[in-house]
Design a protein around this motif. Structure first.
Motif, short mmCIF file in Angstrom:
data_model
loop_
_atom_site.label_atom_id
_atom_site.label_comp_id
_atom_site.label_asym_id
_atom_site.label_seq_id
_atom_site.Cartn_x
_atom_site.Cartn_y
_atom_site.Cartn_z
N VAL A 301 28.56 -8.24 -10.93
CA VAL A 301 28.36 -9.69 -10.82
C VAL A 301 27.07 -9.99 -10.08
O VAL A 301 26.28 -10.85 -10.50
CB VAL A 301 29.57 -10.34 -10.11
N GLY A 302 26.82 -9.28 -8.98
CA GLY A 302 25.60 -9.52 -8.22
C GLY A 302 24.35 -9.23 -9.02
O GLY A 302 23.38 -10.02 -8.99
N VAL A 325 32.78 -16.97 -10.41
CA VAL A 325 32.67 -15.58 -10.82
C VAL A 325 34.02 -14.89 -10.69
O VAL A 325 34.91 -15.35 -9.97
CB VAL A 325 31.61 -14.85 -9.96
N PRO A 326 34.22 -13.75 -11.38
CA PRO A 326 35.51 -13.04 -11.28
C PRO A 326 35.70 -12.32 -9.95
O PRO A 326 36.83 -12.08 -9.54
CB PRO A 326 35.45 -12.05 -12.45
N GLU A 327 34.60 -11.95 -9.28
CA GLU A 327 34.70 -11.26 -7.99
C GLU A 327 33.40 -11.46 -7.23
O GLU A 327 32.31 -11.42 -7.83
CB GLU A 327 34.98 -9.77 -8.19
N LEU A 328 33.50 -11.66 -5.93
CA LEU A 328 32.30 -11.87 -5.12
C LEU A 328 31.64 -10.52 -4.82
O LEU A 328 32.32 -9.55 -4.44
CB LEU A 328 32.66 -12.56 -3.81
N PRO A 329 30.32 -10.43 -4.97
CA PRO A 329 29.62 -9.20 -4.57
C PRO A 329 29.57 -9.07 -3.05
O PRO A 329 29.82 -10.03 -2.31
CB PRO A 329 28.22 -9.38 -5.18
N ASP A 330 29.22 -7.89 -2.58
CA ASP A 330 29.17 -7.66 -1.14
C ASP A 330 28.12 -8.55 -0.47
O ASP A 330 28.32 -9.00 0.66
CB ASP A 330 28.87 -6.18 -0.85
#
Length: 686
Positions: A301-302, A325-330
């Motif tokens: 995603v990032g 988004v489906p998942e947050l990046p670090d």
């Protein structure tokens, strides 16, 4: 192949600050760009033991001849510099999460004296308003054809506009009232600009105010008895509402957001994005791209956000107020700051949890999954691609001929219970479902343990037992395992003389071995299958294993796996075969587990055999729903009478709430009293 130790920086020379680094090859070409919060920690990981690195990373560090870095002040600066370098150098080892496809947009040249509308692809230009992107150019033309009835903005090029002005007559669109014809001064520049601004306002979502204004004008024209103008305005309002119906309302609060979903496997990822403006889906697009190795969903995603919103071609749609988004990046906090800088105001980057936005995210995810399925089916259905895959397999495995028949086995269980196996068959790169087989594992079922190696050995033995000289084991033929209807498993227990069908003289389906036998697993599983083939004397079958974590191909007797290129058609074919075996095994395991659970709940009820148990569960869907039904509802099931229904109802409720035990004398009296009645009438099972 270069040795990474020859260009490894001296200890202590790499800073611990955030920054961006570049790997260069012997010709000084940049082959990889990355960023890090701690440059020393990140770069040191590249110079570890080569055997511990991912194959793609190992190839990169052995191709490189030098490494250099640039220290920056903040992680946001590192993010921006990384994107700029990737865009400038286009490194071969950086994964691109977008393909080279460009999507058309609807452009309105508000920087011209007489604005015009047209289909456009390319970078944004100042003074031009853009709408979209659209999936197809015909969608733009359909929208323009519908809206120019209400907003007659010119669509001709500047050359055509000047030629018609010189001739003193408009084009066809001017004659049919789909253009205001400013070329012949039907309207002046100010009036035409006002029409173009109304057109832009409608596409920007300001639809209600425009429709209300037209309704007021229609009412005024009707009051003035100008019925011809009122009818024309009525038709214009209908045209606008039809255009609005084509843009689905998905969010009621007028939200501006981009909704992103990713669905993929170890090799490829399907990315889908919906552009929501004013609560309506204004555009959508999607890609299927190669996935980055060892990358989590958040990492993907990032990388996608950096590439998508950093490209000026993609900025035509602008950065919205929300990015879902489906998942947050670090590094989502740094990405949020960077997106806010690109937009010029605060941007919210988050994962939708509930409500309409969550439902829309699930819709986008389904679209991404369907796109990936279509991509794989299109790829698998191409004859040239299948031929290339089989040829690559032959060369990579050193086979004498292309593996025209490939069989693959997979084991499925839950903590050692209900252990089953599947065998799928591919011929000429396509599935041959009539030859699929199910196996119920016997050895693992006896002690309740999960031993995939032993299970694979058992399935391999049963599959290839027919190729032994006597066609039987030492203790005689193995009985058949559970099958899938017409294609039931015979366990491979055919003697050689039974290999031909006596009626047709043709070979039976499993009378000949595959060219390639694939097991789902690594080195232990491959050795187990190879040992069984050696024991049975089968020498004309190549055995390999496909380890899922890194998609490594293991060959018996080799200590190192065969690494196929990630974009290899051969690897794609092996992965598809393995996934099909996994799907087939999971389906059989679920059905077997469901039957076991059903039998445990309904087993032992008087007058209820296997057929009636299946009918009850099929009718109600589950045992839990069956418990909620009364006697009359149970009796509605075909084959279940009133007496049996009452027995089932009492047994299920007695199981839930056991009645207190009656005295021995009372139970004896009850048995004597019921002896003359019809069997199982009003009797609670003991």
């Amino acid at each position: 192949m270069a040795d990474p130790t020859t260009y490894r920086p001296a200890p202590g020379t790499i800073p611990i600050d955030p920054g961006v680094y570049k790997f260069r090859d012997a010709h000084r070409r940049v082959i990889y760009v990355g960023k890090a919060k701690n440059l020393r920690s990140r770069l040191t990981s590249y110079f570890a033991d080569l055997s511990t690195l991912h194959p793609r990373t190992r190839q990169m560090v052995t191709t490189a001849a030098s490494v250099e870095w640039t220290v920056v002040g903040t992680e946001v600066e590192a993010l921006q510099l990384e994107y700029n370098w990737i865009k400038e150098f286009d490194p071969r080892f950086n994964v691109r999460y977008r393909d080279d496809k460009t999507y058309p947009m609807l452009a309105v040249t508000m920087n011209e004296e007489y604005p015009r509308i047209f289909v456009y692809r390319g970078p944004r230009r100042p003074g031009v308003r853009y709408f979209g992107p659209y999936a197809h150019a015909w969608a733009i033309r359909e929208t323009v054809d519908l809206l120019t009835r209400v907003f007659p903005v010119r669509t001709c090029s500047n050359g055509v506009f000047r030629r018609n002005a010189q001739m003193g007559r408009p084009c066809l669109l001017g004659y049919i009232d789909k253009c205001a014809a400013p070329c012949v001064d039907r309207v002046d520049a100010a009036e035409h600009r006002e029409i173009a601004e109304d057109f832009c306002d409608f596409l920007a979502g300001k639809t209600d105010s425009l429709i209300r204004r037209l309704e007021r004008e229609m009412a005024a024209a009707s009051a003035d008895l100008d019925f011809e103008r009122a009818a024309r305005l009525r038709d214009d309002i209908s045209a606008l509402r039809r255009a609005m119906e084509k843009q689905a309302v998905v969010l009621g609060d007028g939200t501006d957001a981009d909704v992103i979903a990713m669905v993929g496997d170890e090799l490829e990822t399907s990315v889908a994005i919906f552009h929501v403006r004013g609560g309506r889906v204004r555009g959508e697009r999607g890609w299927v791209v190669e996935v980055q190795e060892n990358a989590t969903l958040g990492d993907q995603v990032g990388t996608f956000l950096l590439q998508f919103y950093g490209d000026e071609l993609e900025m035509s749609s602008g950065v919205p107020r929300e990015v879902l988004v489906p998942e947050l990046p670090d590094d989502h906090e740094q990405l949020t700051q960077w997106l806010s800088q690109r937009r010029g105001s605060r941007v919210s980057l988050r994962v939708p949890q509930r409500g309409d936005k969550r439902a829309l995210a699930e819709t986008v995810e389904r679209n991404a999954g369907e796109a990936l399925t279509r991509h794989k089916l299109k790829r698998a259905g191409d004859l040239t691609t299948r031929s290339a895959a089989l040829t690559e397999l032959q060369e990579a495995l050193g086979m004498d001929e292309a593996p025209l028949r490939i069989e693959c086995i997979d084991i499925s269980h839950v903590q050692g219970t209900d252990v089953v196996a599947s065998l799928v068959v591919f011929e000429d790169g396509l599935p041959r479902k009539s030859d699929y087989r199910h196996y119920a594992i016997r050895e693992a079922a006896g002690d309740g343990r999960s031993d995939d190696v032993a299970s694979i050995a058992e399935v391999t033995h049963r599959r290839f037992l027919r190729h032994r000289g006597d066609g039987t084991g030492e203790s005689g033929p193995l009985p058949a395992a559970a099958g899938n209807g017409a294609a039931a498993d015979n366990g491979g227990d055919l003697a050689p003389e039974a290999a031909l069908d006596p009626a047709t003289g043709r070979p039976r389906r499993f009378a000949y071995p595959p060219n390639l036998f694939v097991v789902d697993g690594g080195q232990p599983q491959v050795h187990a299958a190879a040992a069984v083939l050696d024991e049975l004397g089968v020498t004309d079958v190549t055995v390999i294993g496909l380890a899922k974590r890194l998609e490594e191909v293991w060959v018996p007797g080799d200590d190192e796996p065969v690494i196929l290129p990630r974009n290899s058609e051969a690897l794609f074919l092996l992965q598809r075969i393995r996934d099909e075996a996994h799907r087939f095994a999971i389906g059989f395991h679920r059905s077997k587990r469901s039957k076991r659970m059903t039998a445990s709940a309904l087993d032992g009820i008087t007058g209820l055999g296997a057929t009636r148990r299946t009918a009850l569960v099929t009718h109600f869907g589950s045992v839990a729903r069956l418990k909620e039904a009364d006697v009359d509802q149970i009796a509605e099931v075909p084959g279940i009478g009133k007496t049996t229904a009452r027995t089932v109802h009492e047994a299920l409720h007695a199981e839930a709430e056991p009645p207190p035990a009656a005295p021995t004398s009372d139970r004896t009296a009850a048995r004597r009293k019921s002896a003359g009645r019809t069997a199982s009438t009003e009797r609670t099972p003991q």
